[in-house]
Enzyme design. Structure first.
Site, short mmCIF file in Angstrom:
data_model
loop_
_atom_site.label_atom_id
_atom_site.label_comp_id
_atom_site.label_asym_id
_atom_site.label_seq_id
_atom_site.Cartn_x
_atom_site.Cartn_y
_atom_site.Cartn_z
N GLU A 148 -96.31 -2.38 10.14
CA GLU A 148 -96.84 -3.69 10.52
C GLU A 148 -95.64 -4.62 10.54
OE1 GLU A 148 -99.96 -5.30 7.88
OE2 GLU A 148 -99.05 -7.26 8.24
N ARG A 161 -92.83 -13.13 11.29
CA ARG A 161 -92.28 -14.18 10.43
C ARG A 161 -90.86 -14.49 10.82
NH1 ARG A 161 -94.39 -11.73 4.69
NH2 ARG A 161 -96.41 -11.26 5.58
N LYS A 185 -108.62 -6.91 5.97
CA LYS A 185 -107.50 -6.93 5.03
C LYS A 185 -107.94 -7.81 3.85
CE LYS A 185 -102.86 -8.97 4.99
NZ LYS A 185 -101.53 -8.84 5.59
C1 3PG Z 1 -98.04 -9.23 3.63
O1 3PG Z 1 -97.11 -9.51 4.33
O2 3PG Z 1 -99.15 -8.92 4.04
C2 3PG Z 1 -97.75 -9.27 2.19
O3 3PG Z 1 -96.98 -10.40 1.93
C3 3PG Z 1 -97.06 -8.08 1.67
O4 3PG Z 1 -97.09 -8.30 0.33
P1 3PG Z 1 -96.09 -7.60 -0.66
O5 3PG Z 1 -94.72 -8.07 -0.29
O6 3PG Z 1 -96.52 -8.08 -2.01
O7 3PG Z 1 -96.25 -6.11 -0.51
#
Ligand code: 3PG
Length: 212
Positions: free
Chosen positions: A41, A45, A129
Site C-alpha cells: 500500500e 503522503r 480498515k
Molecule cells: C497507516 O499508514 O495506515 C498507518 O499509519 C501505519 O501505521 P504504523 O506505522 O503504525 O504501522
C-alpha cells in the site's frame, strides 16, 4: 468478493509504505516479492507516491500494488492511472468510496465507529480498515464492533507489529493486518532492502503459522 480482497486475506499482511523517492520503488518491490509478500500500500503522503506505484506495478506485474492515504477522488484517479489495483484511505470519504465502487476499484476505507461501518455497508463493502488500530482500542474494540455486524471484516492498521499481529490474525473477523513495520520509511531511504526482505519473510511465516 474481489480478487484483490481474496489476495489480502491469503497474504494476511499488507505492508504500508512511504517512499520519499521513486528511485527506491523497484528495489522495494523486489524485496517484498523476494520475501514472499508481493503486496504494497503505497501511501499518497509524498510526492513520489504516484511514480512509485507506476514503477512497482510495471516492474512487478504479479505484485498487488495499491494506494493508501487516498484523501480525494483526484488522488484515486491518479493512483489507478499509475497502476494501483486498490485504494485505501485512513477515514471514510464517501466521495472516494463512491468513485471506487462505481468504477469497480477495490476500496478499503478506514472506520472506527458503528456509524462508519454502516456507511460502508451502504456501499456494499464487506472489508473495512480499522484505523488507527491500537490507539482506537485494538482488538478489544474490533471484537465489540464486530458483534452486530456479522458480515463485516476488518483490516487493522496503526500500531501493528510483529509482536501484536498474531493476536489480531488469530481472530476470525480480521481479514488481514496492515503496517509499516515490514518496510520502514528509514529502511527504504537507507537502502536496507535485505532487511525489508527478511521482515517480509518473517511476516509470511507468521501468517502461515496462524492460518495454516
Ligand atoms: C497507516 O499508514 O495506515 C498507518 O499509519 C501505519 O501505521 P504504523 O506505522 O503504525 O504501522
Amino acid at each position: 468478493m474481489t480478487d484483490v480482497l481474496q489476495k489480502f486475506h491469503e497474504l494476511g499482511v499488507v505492508p504500508v509504505v512511504v517512499l520519499d523517492d521513486a528511485k527506491d520503488a523497484e528495489a522495494l518491490g523486489k524485496a517484498l516479492c523476494d520475501g514472499g509478500l508481493p503486496v504494497a500500500e503505497v501511501t499518497f503522503r509524498t510526492a513520489a507516491a504516484e511514480e512509485s506505484i507506476r514503477i512497482m506495478a510495471s516492474k512487478f506485474p504479479d505484485m498487488l500494488v495499491g494506494a493508501g492515504t487516498v484523501l480525494t477522488v483526484d488522488q484515486a484517479k491518479r493512483a489507478v492511472a499509475a497502476g494501483a489495483k486498490f485504494i485505501v484511505s485512513p477515514g471514510f470519504n464517501a466521495k472516494v468510496v463512491k468513485y471506487c465502487v462505481d468504477n469497480g476499484i477495490p476500496v478499503t476505507p478506514g472506520i472506527q465507529t458503528p456509524t462508519e461501518i454502516e456507511m460502508a455497508l451502504e456501499f456494499g463493502l464487506k472489508v473495512v480498515k480499522f484505523f488507527p488500530a491500537e490507539a482506537a482500542g485494538g482488538l478489544k474494540m474490533i471484537k465489540a464492533l464486530a458483534g452486530p455486524y456479522v458480515n463485516t471484516y476488518f483490516m487493522p492498521t496503526g500500531g501493528i507489529s510483529l509482536k501484536n499481529a498474531p493476536d489480531y490474525l488469530s481472530y476470525e473477523k480480521i481479514w488481514a493486518v496492515g503496517g509499516s513495520w515490514i518496510a520502514k520509511k528509514d529502511d527504504i531511504s537507507a537502502g536496507n532492502f535485505e532487511k525489508i526482505k527478511l521482515n517480509a519473510e518473517e511476516a509470511v511465516a507468521l501468517v502461515k503459522a496462524i492460518r495454516p
